[in-house]
Design a protein around this motif. Sequence first.
Motif, PDB file in Angstrom:
ATOM      1  N   ILE A 222       0.884  -1.134   0.158  1.00 23.63           N
ATOM      2  CA  ILE A 222      -0.077  -0.175   0.031  1.00 23.63           C
ATOM      3  C   ILE A 222       0.900   1.304  -0.100  1.00 23.63           C
ATOM      4  O   ILE A 222       0.830   2.046  -0.644  1.00 23.63           O
ATOM      5  CB  ILE A 222      -0.997   0.012   1.213  1.00 23.63           C
ATOM      6  N   GLU A 223       1.988   1.269   0.879  1.00 20.33           N
ATOM      7  CA  GLU A 223       2.948   2.394   0.862  1.00 20.33           C
ATOM      8  C   GLU A 223       3.631   2.675  -0.463  1.00 20.33           C
ATOM      9  O   GLU A 223       3.684   3.575  -0.921  1.00 20.33           O
ATOM     10  CB  GLU A 223       3.885   2.233   2.103  1.00 20.33           C
ATOM     11  N   ALA A 224       4.122   1.586  -1.122  1.00 17.14           N
ATOM     12  CA  ALA A 224       4.840   1.458  -2.326  1.00 17.14           C
ATOM     13  C   ALA A 224       3.867   1.920  -3.297  1.00 17.14           C
ATOM     14  O   ALA A 224       4.404   2.668  -4.490  1.00 17.14           O
ATOM     15  CB  ALA A 224       5.585   0.203  -2.548  1.00 17.14           C
ATOM     16  N   ASN A 225       2.797   1.758  -3.234  1.00 20.91           N
ATOM     17  CA  ASN A 225       1.836   2.011  -4.544  1.00 20.91           C
ATOM     18  C   ASN A 225       1.162   3.411  -4.244  1.00 20.91           C
ATOM     19  O   ASN A 225       0.197   3.771  -5.357  1.00 20.91           O
ATOM     20  CB  ASN A 225       0.811   1.051  -4.744  1.00 20.91           C
ATOM     21  N   SER A 226       1.270   3.990  -3.298  1.00 20.53           N
ATOM     22  CA  SER A 226       0.562   5.392  -2.953  1.00 20.53           C
ATOM     23  C   SER A 226       1.191   6.423  -3.997  1.00 20.53           C
ATOM     24  O   SER A 226       2.244   6.509  -4.341  1.00 20.53           O
ATOM     25  CB  SER A 226       0.727   5.637  -1.526  1.00 20.53           C
TER      26      SER A 226
END
Length: 483
Positions: A222-226
Amino acid sequence: MVTGAILGLSIAFLIVHHIFFFYGYFGYDDMHYARLSYDLLQGEMDYSDHYSYRWSILAFTSISYYFFGISDHSSALPALILSCSILVLIYWKFRKNAYIFTISILLFFSIKWNVFYTDKLMPDIYVSAFLFYGWLTYIHLNEKKLFAKSVLLTIFLFLAFLSKGTVVLIIPLFFYYFLLDVRNKRLYKWKYTIPLGTLLFILYLILCYELTGNAFSRFAAIEANSYFNSCSYDQMPFSETLKRITTGFMMLMYNELLIIFLIIPIVALVYTRIYKMNKNSMEEIFFYSMTIIILFLSMNFMTISLKSYNPGCLDIRHYLFSIPIMVVSSGCIIKTLEWSKYSKTAILILLLACSLSTFKHMAYSKSLKYSETKWDILNLIDSIRKKDMIIVSNQVMVNLINYYSKFLIQDRLYHPKDLNIDNCNGNCFIITNWYSEFHSNSDVIQIQKEIGLQNKLEIQDAAFSNKLKNITVYHIVKQNDTE
């Protein structure tokens, strides 16, 4: 008998809505879920993609594809079944009171987006259904069959968690219930639920670790794709957050008629202050009124980020999860209050008027004539297979062609930024269509610029097929080939 007939008509309405008033696809998230579900059937999973962790939607969609193939109906089937199950549970709750059941159904259908998403390949109906199942289970949680009901409650909440991260918006409501149970010495309700929920979450983390080598891989993904967007309040000035939690949210609630659900508990609480009622009625009204009010507060103020204060986007689909809960809560409130015959009639007429917005939106969906665009895409796919064509288009059209080809010609579909124009030897075509342009904010001129056609290439209308009514095909031809 009457309630059963209303239920049957309501379910029939959702089926008719899908068959005759299908809006189509947005072309991004929904098509991505279709692709991930197809990949899952092939035994593939990209765990760097945070959408890959929404296992409930991928599992149900994959099962539907396995039995019925990839189609509009099989894509819609899981969400449609879940939507019908919500109606069935509302019926179960109010089956002995035809008036309240009718009011509840009208409340459900008054929210046009609630109906709109009943056949969409999106996770929002999953969250809505599973949280509703869990909430109803809690409402009827007592010492009779406590363990079995606790297991169901835990499973439903976990399935909602697997559907989408916005499930966190329900936390304040269940925390409020926990505090009530502590005060009223009803902690037995949590005797099994908390240990079972903790165990299930630990098992989930272990499974993630076995699959990816990182127990918290979902959160890392989730953090990487934000990325920065209009909902990135943590990266924007505080004034934007302030606007979001004040006028922005209230305007959304007003425009989408969710304000109805806030008016009902406010009127009920005022009513109980003016007119004396028995203790049990007062407690029931207060309980369901606070349920609705806390949901509104959570939707507006609760953060969806673990790292910063970041209220949810001003997109109604993120708040659909609250509607079934508020429908039943409103029904319970209205049932408990004492209404005159004229008041009941006025409520019925008012809700019938509110439901007109749903019918208006159905007419709008029909005006898009997506079925014509769909059949054009199917004819185009047939031509691509026969003529060895390379297709360049906006991302929405590329995704739609890929989907309707059942992902079998994806190596010949390109977004402009991914195309190497040196590989075009007379077999490259630009595809445009008003529906995909509307959803992607991209037209043929923009595509032309993105692949650098201004000087090196020119575009000519190929017109190779007279079957296409809503799609325009442009043949990319090198300048020296036309001299």
